[in-house]
Design a protein around this motif. Structure first.
Motif, PDB file in Angstrom:
ATOM      1  N   ARG A  77       5.672 -17.163 -10.528  1.00 21.92           N
ATOM      2  CA  ARG A  77       6.395 -16.409  -9.506  1.00 21.92           C
ATOM      3  C   ARG A  77       7.219 -17.317  -8.620  1.00 21.92           C
ATOM      4  O   ARG A  77       8.410 -16.976  -8.149  1.00 21.92           O
ATOM      5  CB  ARG A  77       5.462 -15.386  -8.774  1.00 21.92           C
ATOM      6  CG  ARG A  77       5.245 -14.061  -9.320  1.00 21.92           C
ATOM      7  CD  ARG A  77       6.613 -13.474  -9.240  1.00 21.92           C
ATOM      8  NE  ARG A  77       6.367 -12.040 -10.334  1.00 21.92           N
ATOM      9  CZ  ARG A  77       6.926 -11.735 -11.321  1.00 21.92           C
ATOM     10  NH1 ARG A  77       7.593 -12.838 -12.064  1.00 21.92           N
ATOM     11  NH2 ARG A  77       6.713 -10.590 -12.255  1.00 21.92           N
ATOM     12  N   LYS A  81      11.125 -15.030 -10.170  1.00 22.27           N
ATOM     13  CA  LYS A  81      10.689 -13.725  -9.307  1.00 22.27           C
ATOM     14  C   LYS A  81      10.712 -12.648 -10.265  1.00 22.27           C
ATOM     15  O   LYS A  81      10.201 -11.680  -9.766  1.00 22.27           O
ATOM     16  CB  LYS A  81      11.630 -13.752  -8.282  1.00 22.27           C
ATOM     17  CG  LYS A  81      11.463 -15.126  -7.113  1.00 22.27           C
ATOM     18  CD  LYS A  81      10.259 -15.123  -6.522  1.00 22.27           C
ATOM     19  CE  LYS A  81      10.252 -16.308  -5.711  1.00 22.27           C
ATOM     20  NZ  LYS A  81       8.983 -16.608  -4.926  1.00 22.27           N
ATOM     21  N   ASN A  82      11.430 -12.686 -11.307  1.00 21.80           N
ATOM     22  CA  ASN A  82      11.581 -11.380 -11.830  1.00 21.80           C
ATOM     23  C   ASN A  82      10.843 -11.131 -13.440  1.00 21.80           C
ATOM     24  O   ASN A  82      10.561  -9.934 -13.892  1.00 21.80           O
ATOM     25  CB  ASN A  82      13.386 -11.196 -12.222  1.00 21.80           C
ATOM     26  CG  ASN A  82      13.879 -11.190 -11.098  1.00 21.80           C
ATOM     27  OD1 ASN A  82      13.350 -10.380 -10.049  1.00 21.80           O
ATOM     28  ND2 ASN A  82      14.968 -11.741 -10.871  1.00 21.80           N
ATOM     29  N   ARG A 102       0.952  -8.064  -4.977  1.00 24.22           N
ATOM     30  CA  ARG A 102       1.680  -8.954  -4.131  1.00 24.22           C
ATOM     31  C   ARG A 102       2.609  -9.959  -4.835  1.00 24.22           C
ATOM     32  O   ARG A 102       3.673 -10.233  -4.685  1.00 24.22           O
ATOM     33  CB  ARG A 102       0.699 -10.084  -3.190  1.00 24.22           C
ATOM     34  CG  ARG A 102      -0.056  -9.251  -2.261  1.00 24.22           C
ATOM     35  CD  ARG A 102      -1.136 -10.258  -1.600  1.00 24.22           C
ATOM     36  NE  ARG A 102      -1.556  -9.679  -0.282  1.00 24.22           N
ATOM     37  CZ  ARG A 102      -2.855  -9.999   0.091  1.00 24.22           C
ATOM     38  NH1 ARG A 102      -3.279 -11.051  -0.311  1.00 24.22           N
ATOM     39  NH2 ARG A 102      -3.362  -9.628   1.189  1.00 24.22           N
ATOM     40  N   ASN A 104       4.280  -8.519  -7.523  1.00 20.88           N
ATOM     41  CA  ASN A 104       5.221  -7.818  -8.256  1.00 20.88           C
ATOM     42  C   ASN A 104       4.900  -7.693  -9.519  1.00 20.88           C
ATOM     43  O   ASN A 104       5.712  -7.934 -10.633  1.00 20.88           O
ATOM     44  CB  ASN A 104       6.416  -8.337  -8.039  1.00 20.88           C
ATOM     45  CG  ASN A 104       7.483  -7.555  -8.467  1.00 20.88           C
ATOM     46  OD1 ASN A 104       7.382  -6.131  -8.527  1.00 20.88           O
ATOM     47  ND2 ASN A 104       8.668  -7.859  -9.138  1.00 20.88           N
ATOM     48  N   LYS A 128      11.410  -2.507 -16.264  1.00 21.32           N
ATOM     49  CA  LYS A 128      11.741  -3.373 -15.277  1.00 21.32           C
ATOM     50  C   LYS A 128      12.902  -4.452 -15.552  1.00 21.32           C
ATOM     51  O   LYS A 128      13.912  -4.750 -14.417  1.00 21.32           O
ATOM     52  CB  LYS A 128      10.477  -4.294 -15.106  1.00 21.32           C
ATOM     53  CG  LYS A 128      10.445  -5.741 -13.975  1.00 21.32           C
ATOM     54  CD  LYS A 128       9.283  -5.997 -13.797  1.00 21.32           C
ATOM     55  CE  LYS A 128       9.383  -7.283 -12.897  1.00 21.32           C
ATOM     56  NZ  LYS A 128       9.442  -6.890 -11.464  1.00 21.32           N
ATOM     57  N   GLN A 132      16.582  -4.847 -13.580  1.00 20.15           N
ATOM     58  CA  GLN A 132      17.029  -6.003 -12.768  1.00 20.15           C
ATOM     59  C   GLN A 132      18.358  -6.493 -13.858  1.00 20.15           C
ATOM     60  O   GLN A 132      18.795  -7.532 -13.552  1.00 20.15           O
ATOM     61  CB  GLN A 132      15.855  -7.126 -13.050  1.00 20.15           C
ATOM     62  CG  GLN A 132      14.629  -6.694 -12.210  1.00 20.15           C
ATOM     63  CD  GLN A 132      13.541  -7.489 -12.629  1.00 20.15           C
ATOM     64  OE1 GLN A 132      13.312  -8.168 -13.700  1.00 20.15           O
ATOM     65  NE2 GLN A 132      12.398  -7.578 -11.965  1.00 20.15           N
TER      66      GLN A 132
END
Length: 225
Positions: A77, A81-82, A102, A104, A128, A132
């Motif tokens: 992470r 982030k994704n 936390r 994700n 997801k 994105q």
């Protein structure tokens, strides 16, 4: 609804220190993915993630000795982030669940999980990615391009492309908003593609897209707005 065609073209990293379960799960994953990387512990998982940039989904066992699945997820992470990550575990510890929220993460599966539960989690991974905008490239209204299946999707209908059409589509996406000259197109495609041949490639793309999404500037080149 999960579309297995999308998964098939993706690459997954799976880490578990239980060799018997890891081998069994890898065999299952290979029925769903063309490319499966497996790691025997957390440190190995981090090494593989750093080495192979094409990894798109990550599946981690929670308990893996000194470097847990949570630790691996925290490390990833900081870099990405994704990317969809989910955990699997024989336990349901409160702190693990809190960390999962936390970080994700997509899901937290209890072992032994069923094939249906695994598919449901992969469906969430795709959702997801779509949220994105990592799953499809929007070309214009109701028209998308999937870089994994190399198909145009028009009003949810999948339309296959030829090798040169794929190359042209991905070049237009990579240079979106820029004018691409005929000469640049021809040199990039190779094989001494003539201007007439290039026009035929773009013409076929336009027919498949069913809309005038690809703009032509006479005597100059093409543009995807």
């Amino acid at each position: 609804m999960l579309d297995l065609d999308y998964l098939k073209k993706m690459t997954i990293l799976y880490a578990d220190d239980d060799e018997v379960l890891r081998v069994s799960t890898v065999n299952t994953l290979k029925t769903l993915f063309d490319n499966v990387y497996s790691a025997e512990n957390g440190t190995h998982a981090i090494d593989i993630f750093n080495k192979y940039k094409e990894i798109q989904i990550i599946m981690l066992d929670v308990k893996m000795g000194d470097v847990s699945g949570i630790d691996v997820a925290k490390y990833i992470r900081k870099i990405d982030k994704n990317i969809p990550i989910f955990l699997v575990s024989s336990y349901s510890e409160t702190q693990d669940l809190i960390d999962a929220v936390r970080l994700n993460l997509v899901d937290y599966l209890r072992k032994p999980f069923t094939f249906r539960e695994l598919l449901r989690t992969f469906d969430r991974c795709l959702e997801k990615m779509q949220e994105q905008k990592n799953l499809f490239h929007n070309i214009c209204e109701n028209v998308n391009y999937c870089p994994f299946t190399k198909q145009i999707i028009v009003n949810n209908e999948k339309i296959p492309l030829s090798k040169n059409e794929i190359f042209a589509m991905e070049l237009l996406i990579a240079k979106r908003g820029e004018m691409i000259s005929y000469r640049f197109f021809a040199n990039a495609i190779g094989d001494d593609v003539s201007e007439i041949a290039l026009k035929n490639i773009i013409s076929r793309l336009r027919k498949k897209i069913q809309k005038d999404c690809i703009k032509n500037v006479a005597k100059i080149g093409y543009l995807l707005p």
